[in-house]
Each structure stands twice: as C-alpha cells, then as structure tokens.
Motif scaffolding. Structure first.
Motif, PDB file in Angstrom:
ATOM      1  N   LEU A  49     -16.809   6.808   5.414  1.00 54.47           N
ATOM      2  CA  LEU A  49     -16.124   6.936   4.133  1.00 54.47           C
ATOM      3  C   LEU A  49     -16.706   5.983   3.090  1.00 54.47           C
ATOM      4  O   LEU A  49     -16.811   6.332   1.910  1.00 54.47           O
ATOM      5  N   ARG A  50     -17.098   4.828   3.520  1.00 55.44           N
ATOM      6  CA  ARG A  50     -17.705   3.890   2.570  1.00 55.44           C
ATOM      7  C   ARG A  50     -19.092   4.375   2.138  1.00 55.44           C
ATOM      8  O   ARG A  50     -19.502   4.156   0.985  1.00 55.44           O
ATOM      9  N   ARG A  51     -19.832   5.052   3.015  1.00 60.12           N
ATOM     10  CA  ARG A  51     -21.109   5.645   2.609  1.00 60.12           C
ATOM     11  C   ARG A  51     -20.903   6.709   1.542  1.00 60.12           C
ATOM     12  O   ARG A  51     -21.751   6.904   0.665  1.00 60.12           O
ATOM     13  N   LEU A  52     -19.784   7.400   1.625  1.00 63.43           N
ATOM     14  CA  LEU A  52     -19.484   8.414   0.621  1.00 63.43           C
ATOM     15  C   LEU A  52     -19.058   7.799  -0.708  1.00 63.43           C
ATOM     16  O   LEU A  52     -19.033   8.493  -1.728  1.00 63.43           O
ATOM     17  N   GLY A  53     -18.674   6.517  -0.683  1.00 61.69           N
ATOM     18  CA  GLY A  53     -18.310   5.841  -1.922  1.00 61.69           C
ATOM     19  C   GLY A  53     -16.923   5.252  -1.973  1.00 61.69           C
ATOM     20  O   GLY A  53     -16.517   4.700  -2.998  1.00 61.69           O
ATOM     21  N   ALA A  54     -16.156   5.351  -0.880  1.00 64.11           N
ATOM     22  CA  ALA A  54     -14.809   4.783  -0.880  1.00 64.11           C
ATOM     23  C   ALA A  54     -14.868   3.265  -1.037  1.00 64.11           C
ATOM     24  O   ALA A  54     -15.640   2.590  -0.358  1.00 64.11           O
ATOM     25  N   ALA A  55     -14.026   2.739  -1.935  1.00 62.66           N
ATOM     26  CA  ALA A  55     -13.942   1.291  -2.129  1.00 62.66           C
ATOM     27  C   ALA A  55     -12.992   0.656  -1.128  1.00 62.66           C
ATOM     28  O   ALA A  55     -13.100  -0.539  -0.825  1.00 62.66           O
ATOM     29  N   ALA A  56     -12.027   1.435  -0.633  1.00 65.36           N
ATOM     30  CA  ALA A  56     -11.056   0.937   0.335  1.00 65.36           C
ATOM     31  C   ALA A  56     -10.652   2.089   1.246  1.00 65.36           C
ATOM     32  O   ALA A  56     -10.693   3.261   0.863  1.00 65.36           O
ATOM     33  N   VAL A  57     -10.259   1.734   2.470  1.00 64.26           N
ATOM     34  CA  VAL A  57      -9.816   2.732   3.456  1.00 64.26           C
ATOM     35  C   VAL A  57      -8.484   2.264   4.019  1.00 64.26           C
ATOM     36  O   VAL A  57      -8.345   1.103   4.419  1.00 64.26           O
ATOM     37  N   ILE A  58      -7.480   3.170   4.027  1.00 67.21           N
ATOM     38  CA  ILE A  58      -6.169   2.832   4.571  1.00 67.21           C
ATOM     39  C   ILE A  58      -5.812   3.816   5.678  1.00 67.21           C
ATOM     40  O   ILE A  58      -6.345   4.924   5.749  1.00 67.21           O
ATOM     41  N   ASP A  59      -4.905   3.370   6.545  1.00 67.54           N
ATOM     42  CA  ASP A  59      -4.442   4.221   7.641  1.00 67.54           C
ATOM     43  C   ASP A  59      -3.474   5.268   7.093  1.00 67.54           C
ATOM     44  O   ASP A  59      -2.580   4.949   6.302  1.00 67.54           O
ATOM     45  N   ARG A  60      -3.639   6.497   7.524  1.00 71.78           N
ATOM     46  CA  ARG A  60      -2.765   7.565   7.025  1.00 71.78           C
ATOM     47  C   ARG A  60      -1.302   7.332   7.385  1.00 71.78           C
ATOM     48  O   ARG A  60      -0.407   7.897   6.743  1.00 71.78           O
ATOM     49  N   ASN A  61      -1.047   6.493   8.397  1.00 77.61           N
ATOM     50  CA  ASN A  61       0.337   6.205   8.778  1.00 77.61           C
ATOM     51  C   ASN A  61       1.112   5.506   7.679  1.00 77.61           C
ATOM     52  O   ASN A  61       2.346   5.522   7.666  1.00 77.61           O
ATOM     53  N   GLU A  62       0.393   4.886   6.732  1.00 76.01           N
ATOM     54  CA  GLU A  62       1.061   4.264   5.591  1.00 76.01           C
ATOM     55  C   GLU A  62       1.746   5.297   4.708  1.00 76.01           C
ATOM     56  O   GLU A  62       2.631   4.958   3.918  1.00 76.01           O
ATOM     57  N   LEU A  63       1.346   6.556   4.850  1.00 73.44           N
ATOM     58  CA  LEU A  63       1.844   7.613   3.969  1.00 73.44           C
ATOM     59  C   LEU A  63       2.570   8.748   4.694  1.00 73.44           C
ATOM     60  O   LEU A  63       3.254   9.545   4.052  1.00 73.44           O
ATOM     61  N   SER A  64       2.451   8.828   6.010  1.00 77.92           N
ATOM     62  CA  SER A  64       2.857  10.040   6.712  1.00 77.92           C
ATOM     63  C   SER A  64       4.309  10.069   7.172  1.00 77.92           C
ATOM     64  O   SER A  64       4.775  11.093   7.675  1.00 77.92           O
ATOM     65  N   SER A  65       5.048   8.967   7.006  1.00 75.91           N
ATOM     66  CA  SER A  65       6.457   8.922   7.414  1.00 75.91           C
ATOM     67  C   SER A  65       7.369   8.984   6.195  1.00 75.91           C
ATOM     68  O   SER A  65       6.925   8.718   5.068  1.00 75.91           O
ATOM     69  N   PRO A  66       8.643   9.325   6.384  1.00 70.87           N
ATOM     70  CA  PRO A  66       9.571   9.368   5.245  1.00 70.87           C
ATOM     71  C   PRO A  66       9.582   8.048   4.484  1.00 70.87           C
ATOM     72  O   PRO A  66       9.567   6.969   5.084  1.00 70.87           O
ATOM     73  N   GLY A  67       9.591   8.121   3.147  1.00 70.83           N
ATOM     74  CA  GLY A  67       9.573   6.919   2.319  1.00 70.83           C
ATOM     75  C   GLY A  67      10.586   6.984   1.208  1.00 70.83           C
ATOM     76  O   GLY A  67      11.275   7.994   1.021  1.00 70.83           O
ATOM     77  N   LYS A  68      10.679   5.923   0.434  1.00 69.41           N
ATOM     78  CA  LYS A  68      11.631   5.859  -0.668  1.00 69.41           C
ATOM     79  C   LYS A  68      11.198   6.789  -1.802  1.00 69.41           C
ATOM     80  O   LYS A  68      10.004   7.059  -1.979  1.00 69.41           O
ATOM     81  N   PRO A  69      12.173   7.253  -2.600  1.00 71.99           N
ATOM     82  CA  PRO A  69      11.850   8.176  -3.701  1.00 71.99           C
ATOM     83  C   PRO A  69      10.883   7.583  -4.718  1.00 71.99           C
ATOM     84  O   PRO A  69      10.035   8.284  -5.250  1.00 71.99           O
ATOM     85  N   LEU A  70      11.047   6.274  -4.994  1.00 78.95           N
ATOM     86  CA  LEU A  70      10.118   5.555  -5.865  1.00 78.95           C
ATOM     87  C   LEU A  70       9.598   4.342  -5.119  1.00 78.95           C
ATOM     88  O   LEU A  70      10.371   3.591  -4.533  1.00 78.95           O
TER      89      LEU A  70
END
Length: 325
Positions: free
Chosen positions: A187-208
C-alpha cells in the motif's frame, strides 16, 4: 471455436471451461476478439455461485473485456478498433468476456486509450474505472489535495488499490484501511501515507466521531461506511461504491445534517458514455502505468475458476488479469 468460461444451471449450478463457437454468442452489433479479461468481485460471486448474479442461462462469465473489433454492423466501430467493455449487465444477463470472443452492443464500448495496452486496460478493469468515478465524484464536491486526509477502505482490493494510487498521484494524503497488515509495504508503494486496521471501522460506532477525513472512497459498506461518514470532516464527502462487508447502512443522519457531509453513490455498471469516456481519459492521464504491474497478477483462462474462489476467500490483493486467448 474458442474457449469460454461457461456457467450453467441444468438443474445444478456448474462453472467450467468449454469450447464454443460464434453460434453460442448472443445478439449484438459488434463482435470482438477478447485479448484479456479480469476477475472482479461480481465475477467471483457469479463463478462461485455465492450470489444470484447471473439472470440468464447458460452464461459466459466476465463483466470486463479488452480486445479488437473483428466485425461491426455499427458505424461507431470498424474492424481493427481497440475497445474496452465494462459492465452493462455483461456476465449477468448478456454473455461476457471470459472467453476468446464476445458479441456486444456498440453503445457499450469505449475506445481503449492509447496509453494502455489491452492487458493494462484489464489491470484497471471495472474496479479501476470505478475508483476513477469515485475520485471524480469527490472532485465535483470540492475535495482537493492539501485540505485533509482521504480514507480508502478495502484498500488492497481492486477498487481500493487503484483509488490509493490515483489519489496519491493527485497529491492527496491517503490513509488506507485493510485487514491485511502484511500488505502495508504494498500500500505504501501505491502511495498511501498511512495504513490502519480495518477493525477500527468495521464494528458499530457512535453517530458522530472525531473528524478525520476530508474525503472517503468506500468499497465496503455496512458499519465501515457508517463509521467513515461519522468521521468525515465538516463539508466533506464520502464516495460509496461497494458492499464487501454488507449491503446494510447502520448509520445516523447526524453527519449529514450536523456536519454537511455528502454521501455520493457511485455506479459503474450503467454509467453513461460521457462519464465512461471521462473516467478512462483521466485514468490515462493520472494513473501511473508502471504501478499496474505492482497491483496485477496475470493468469490463463484455465485458472479463472480457481482465482475466483481465492478472491471470494479474501486471498487476493489488487487485480487479476486473465489472458483469454
């Protein structure tokens, strides 16, 4: 005679390589020799019978194709023209391009940009063309480089890989979300400046949630899309084009009415010709052809069924290009 990946239901489902001839092809005003096709997520669903993608039987799989016109009853195309096909129900209701030959409708085809070979055009395919449509949608909403980080979900997939490369080339600071931590160097070879784990986004979260993103390209849907919207900055935009996590959207209206976030739906299947031509023109300008080798694995048509199974098992990164002849 030519080989084709034929899907049948007689009465049980089967996917197998068969030799067929022109009489097996559907009606259409342009016949092309297909040089390359590809395996997209929708192809994976169809070939593995994981979802009712196919609605006409028997079917030749393959929603994408790049090749050369061999016969045309349309004034739009002449013998020898290099063309690209993406979507329009091909591989679903109209026999597709995982074959040595395809018969298609003239209005479905786009001239292959001179910047790309047939193989490179399929390294882009529907996934990369969709990624470009997402970038164009963000640009129309006013998302500009230097105005904040841009998130790409499903970043090691076909849409995600091309989106990361495009956005980085355009000057955006890209954060790539993936479940494959070992693919951070890719992903960094493609140009990503940062990489995060998808688990940070894949569970229920707050509305804001904390404002993080000026823009988002989401190919995942469900909780990931809901959280991406909840984390988008005031006036930002989210381009949604996929459903790898699910078709649901367990979200709140809060980001839209309190932060003015825009949720931009992106469809690649039935996009009008002008949008397709713009997307391919911008791909020729903004996508580094050398990066296509980084994101692409080439296989023969005989390996397409196995590749589709691996794709659905989450064992594929980037793009699979299929040499059809």
């Amino acid at each position: 005679m030519f080989q084709a990946l034929v899907l049948e239901r007689d009465p049980e489902f089967s996917a197998q390589l068969k030799k067929v001839d022109d009489a097996f092809l559907p009606e259409g005003d342009v016949t092309i020799d297909v040089d390359y096709s590809t395996i997209n997520y929708k192809d994976g669903l169809a070939i593995t019978n994981k979802s009712p993608v196919v609605r006409s039987w028997p079917m030749i799989a393959g929603i994408d194709g790049a090749g050369t016109v061999v016969d045309s009853a349309s004034p739009l195309w002449r013998q020898g023209d290099a063309v690209v096909l993406n979507g329009f129900g091909v591989g679903e209701t109209h026999k597709g391009c995982l074959a040595g030959r395809a018969r298609l409708k003239a209005g479905w085809l786009v001239c292959r940009p001179a910047a790309f070979s047939a193989k490179q055009a399929m390294a882009i395919g529907t996934a990369g063309y969709t990624a470009m449509l997402c970038v164009l949608a963000l640009e129309r909403h006013g998302v500009r480089p230097g105005e904040g980080d841009v998130l790409v979900t499903g970043a090691t997939g076909g849409v995600g890989s091309v989106a990361v490369a495009l956005l980085a080339k355009l000057g955006h600071k890209v954060t790539a979300a993936t479940g494959k931590s070992t693919e951070e160097p890719y992903l960094r070879r493609l140009g990503a400046a940062a990489v995060i784990d998808r688990n940070e986004l894949s569970s229920p979260g707050k509305p804001l949630q904390k404002e993080r993103w000026a823009g988002v390209v989401d190919a995942v849907g469900s909780h990931t899309l809901a959280n991406a919207c909840a984390q988008t900055r005031y006036g930002g935009a989210v381009a949604a084009c996929g459903l790898a996590q699910g078709m649901d959207l367990p979200a709140s209206v809060a980001p839209f009415i309190l932060r003015g976030v825009a949720l931009l739906g992106v469809d690649s299947v039935m996009a009008p010709l002008a949008a397709r031509e713009q997307a391919w023109s911008r791909l020729a300008r903004d996508l580094d052809p050398e990066l296509l080798d980084t994101i692409t694995t080439e296989i023969p048509l005989a390996s397409a069924i196995e590749a589709a199974q691996k794709l659905m098992a989450g064992q594929v990164r980037g793009r699979i290009v299929v040499k059809t002849r």
